[in-house]
Design a protein around this motif. Structure first.
Motif, PDB file in Angstrom:
ATOM      1  N   THR A 188      34.517  36.264  38.864  1.00 29.91           N
ATOM      2  CA  THR A 188      33.188  36.504  39.397  1.00 29.91           C
ATOM      3  C   THR A 188      32.775  37.956  39.183  1.00 29.91           C
ATOM      4  O   THR A 188      33.630  38.846  39.169  1.00 29.91           O
ATOM      5  CB  THR A 188      33.134  36.159  40.906  1.00 29.91           C
ATOM      6  OG1 THR A 188      31.841  36.483  41.426  1.00 29.91           O
ATOM      7  CG2 THR A 188      34.192  36.906  41.704  1.00 29.91           C
ATOM      8  N   SER A 189      31.480  38.169  39.056  1.00 30.33           N
ATOM      9  CA  SER A 189      30.989  39.551  38.961  1.00 30.33           C
ATOM     10  C   SER A 189      30.780  40.137  40.363  1.00 30.33           C
ATOM     11  O   SER A 189      30.486  41.317  40.505  1.00 30.33           O
ATOM     12  CB  SER A 189      29.696  39.604  38.150  1.00 30.33           C
ATOM     13  OG  SER A 189      28.727  38.750  38.716  1.00 30.33           O
ATOM     14  N   HIS A 190      30.922  39.306  41.397  1.00 27.47           N
ATOM     15  CA  HIS A 190      30.778  39.749  42.790  1.00 27.47           C
ATOM     16  C   HIS A 190      32.002  39.327  43.597  1.00 27.47           C
ATOM     17  O   HIS A 190      31.952  38.391  44.393  1.00 27.47           O
ATOM     18  CB  HIS A 190      29.504  39.160  43.412  1.00 27.47           C
ATOM     19  CG  HIS A 190      28.261  39.472  42.661  1.00 27.47           C
ATOM     20  ND1 HIS A 190      27.709  40.731  42.616  1.00 27.47           N
ATOM     21  CD2 HIS A 190      27.484  38.699  41.871  1.00 27.47           C
ATOM     22  CE1 HIS A 190      26.634  40.711  41.859  1.00 27.47           C
ATOM     23  NE2 HIS A 190      26.477  39.494  41.387  1.00 27.47           N
ATOM     24  N   PRO A 191      33.145  40.019  43.385  1.00 28.84           N
ATOM     25  CA  PRO A 191      34.382  39.616  44.061  1.00 28.84           C
ATOM     26  C   PRO A 191      34.299  39.727  45.581  1.00 28.84           C
ATOM     27  O   PRO A 191      33.664  40.628  46.115  1.00 28.84           O
ATOM     28  CB  PRO A 191      35.425  40.599  43.520  1.00 28.84           C
ATOM     29  CG  PRO A 191      34.843  41.155  42.269  1.00 28.84           C
ATOM     30  CD  PRO A 191      33.354  41.140  42.472  1.00 28.84           C
ATOM     31  N   ASP A 192      34.922  38.779  46.257  1.00 24.60           N
ATOM     32  CA  ASP A 192      35.106  38.804  47.702  1.00 24.60           C
ATOM     33  C   ASP A 192      36.486  39.376  47.981  1.00 24.60           C
ATOM     34  O   ASP A 192      37.244  39.674  47.062  1.00 24.60           O
ATOM     35  CB  ASP A 192      35.025  37.387  48.279  1.00 24.60           C
ATOM     36  CG  ASP A 192      33.591  36.868  48.368  1.00 24.60           C
ATOM     37  OD1 ASP A 192      32.649  37.685  48.316  1.00 24.60           O
ATOM     38  OD2 ASP A 192      33.424  35.642  48.498  1.00 24.60           O
ATOM     39  N   LYS A 193      36.837  39.453  49.256  1.00 23.75           N
ATOM     40  CA  LYS A 193      38.166  39.920  49.637  1.00 23.75           C
ATOM     41  C   LYS A 193      39.191  38.847  49.287  1.00 23.75           C
ATOM     42  O   LYS A 193      39.048  37.692  49.656  1.00 23.75           O
ATOM     43  CB  LYS A 193      38.179  40.212  51.141  1.00 23.75           C
ATOM     44  CG  LYS A 193      39.460  40.828  51.644  1.00 23.75           C
ATOM     45  CD  LYS A 193      39.289  41.279  53.074  1.00 23.75           C
ATOM     46  CE  LYS A 193      40.528  41.784  53.742  1.00 23.75           C
ATOM     47  NZ  LYS A 193      41.651  42.192  53.007  1.00 23.75           N
ATOM     48  N   SER A 194      40.215  39.246  48.570  1.00 20.51           N
ATOM     49  CA  SER A 194      41.277  38.318  48.178  1.00 20.51           C
ATOM     50  C   SER A 194      42.255  38.126  49.329  1.00 20.51           C
ATOM     51  O   SER A 194      42.330  38.938  50.248  1.00 20.51           O
ATOM     52  CB  SER A 194      42.017  38.861  46.953  1.00 20.51           C
ATOM     53  OG  SER A 194      41.155  38.907  45.833  1.00 20.51           O
ATOM     54  N   THR A 195      43.000  37.017  49.263  1.00 24.26           N
ATOM     55  CA  THR A 195      44.054  36.741  50.229  1.00 24.26           C
ATOM     56  C   THR A 195      45.370  36.649  49.452  1.00 24.26           C
ATOM     57  O   THR A 195      45.407  36.950  48.260  1.00 24.26           O
ATOM     58  CB  THR A 195      43.781  35.418  50.987  1.00 24.26           C
ATOM     59  OG1 THR A 195      43.868  34.335  50.061  1.00 24.26           O
ATOM     60  CG2 THR A 195      42.413  35.434  51.661  1.00 24.26           C
ATOM     61  N   ASP A 196      46.430  36.189  50.103  1.00 19.35           N
ATOM     62  CA  ASP A 196      47.718  36.119  49.418  1.00 19.35           C
ATOM     63  C   ASP A 196      47.774  35.031  48.350  1.00 19.35           C
ATOM     64  O   ASP A 196      48.614  35.079  47.464  1.00 19.35           O
ATOM     65  CB  ASP A 196      48.871  35.953  50.418  1.00 19.35           C
ATOM     66  CG  ASP A 196      48.758  34.697  51.257  1.00 19.35           C
ATOM     67  OD1 ASP A 196      47.641  34.173  51.416  1.00 19.35           O
ATOM     68  OD2 ASP A 196      49.800  34.241  51.763  1.00 19.35           O
TER      69      ASP A 196
END
Length: 180
Positions: free
Chosen positions: A80-88
């Motif tokens: 994505t060009s608009h990343p969200d917060k990643s998790t594990d």
């Protein structure tokens, strides 16, 4: 050893994976499940990683499975060009699909499933990074929509591995000549 990259996707007879507005209602419309189909479960046993675009991710979490993310057991990469917060186990990245798949192929693990959409698939096809294509043909002609394969710098030669019909759906498995 290089991990297998699998494209497992459904399309209309005329090669569309979605309607012009992005809707995928045609995928389930009018299909009567007479015979048990285990192809999805078989795929899930082979993979430990899924890669998809943001539009596909949004469709999965908002429309297809809003109550529970269906790939909780796998590592998920959302391009994505608009990343969200990643998790594990869920990673949002602005890395291009070719570079991401090249890196994932060299890591330890099971097969990698490319979920969609067309903007993720096209560069991987052109770079010949998809080893196995499992295409489910839905007995519908849409006439217009979002194509499975956009115009490519081809050709990409494939070999038919297996074809079968279940519940009026046609499943065709292809492999790249390099992978077979």
């Amino acid at each position: 050893m290089s991990r297998e990259v699998i494209l497992y996707i459904a399309a209309s007879v005329d090669g569309y994976i979605a309607e012009p507005d992005g809707s995928i209602d045609f995928l389930g419309g009018g299909i009567e499940l007479v015979e048990e189909d285990t192809s999805y479960q078989e795929l899930m046993e082979k993979i430990d990683t899924v890669v998809m675009g943001r539009t596909t991710y949004d469709q999965v979490v908002n429309e297809l499975s809003p109550e529970q993310y269906p790939y909780e057991e796998q590592l998920s990469y959302v391009i994505t060009s608009h990343p969200d917060k990643s998790t594990d186990k869920l990673f949002f990245t602005n890395q291009g699909p070719v570079k991401l798949i090249q890196e994932l192929k060299e890591q330890e693990g099971k097969a990698i499933w490319v979920v969609g959409g067309a903007s993720i698939i096209a560069p991987l096809v052109e770079a010949n990074l998809i080893d196995t294509y499992i295409l489910t043909t839905i007995p519908t002609i849409l006439g217009k929509g979002i194509r499975l394969f956009n115009e490519l710098n081809g050709p990409v030669s494939l070999q038919v591995e297996h074809v079968y019909e279940k519940n009026d759906l046609v499943y065709t498995t292809y492999s790249t000549k390099a992978h077979s």
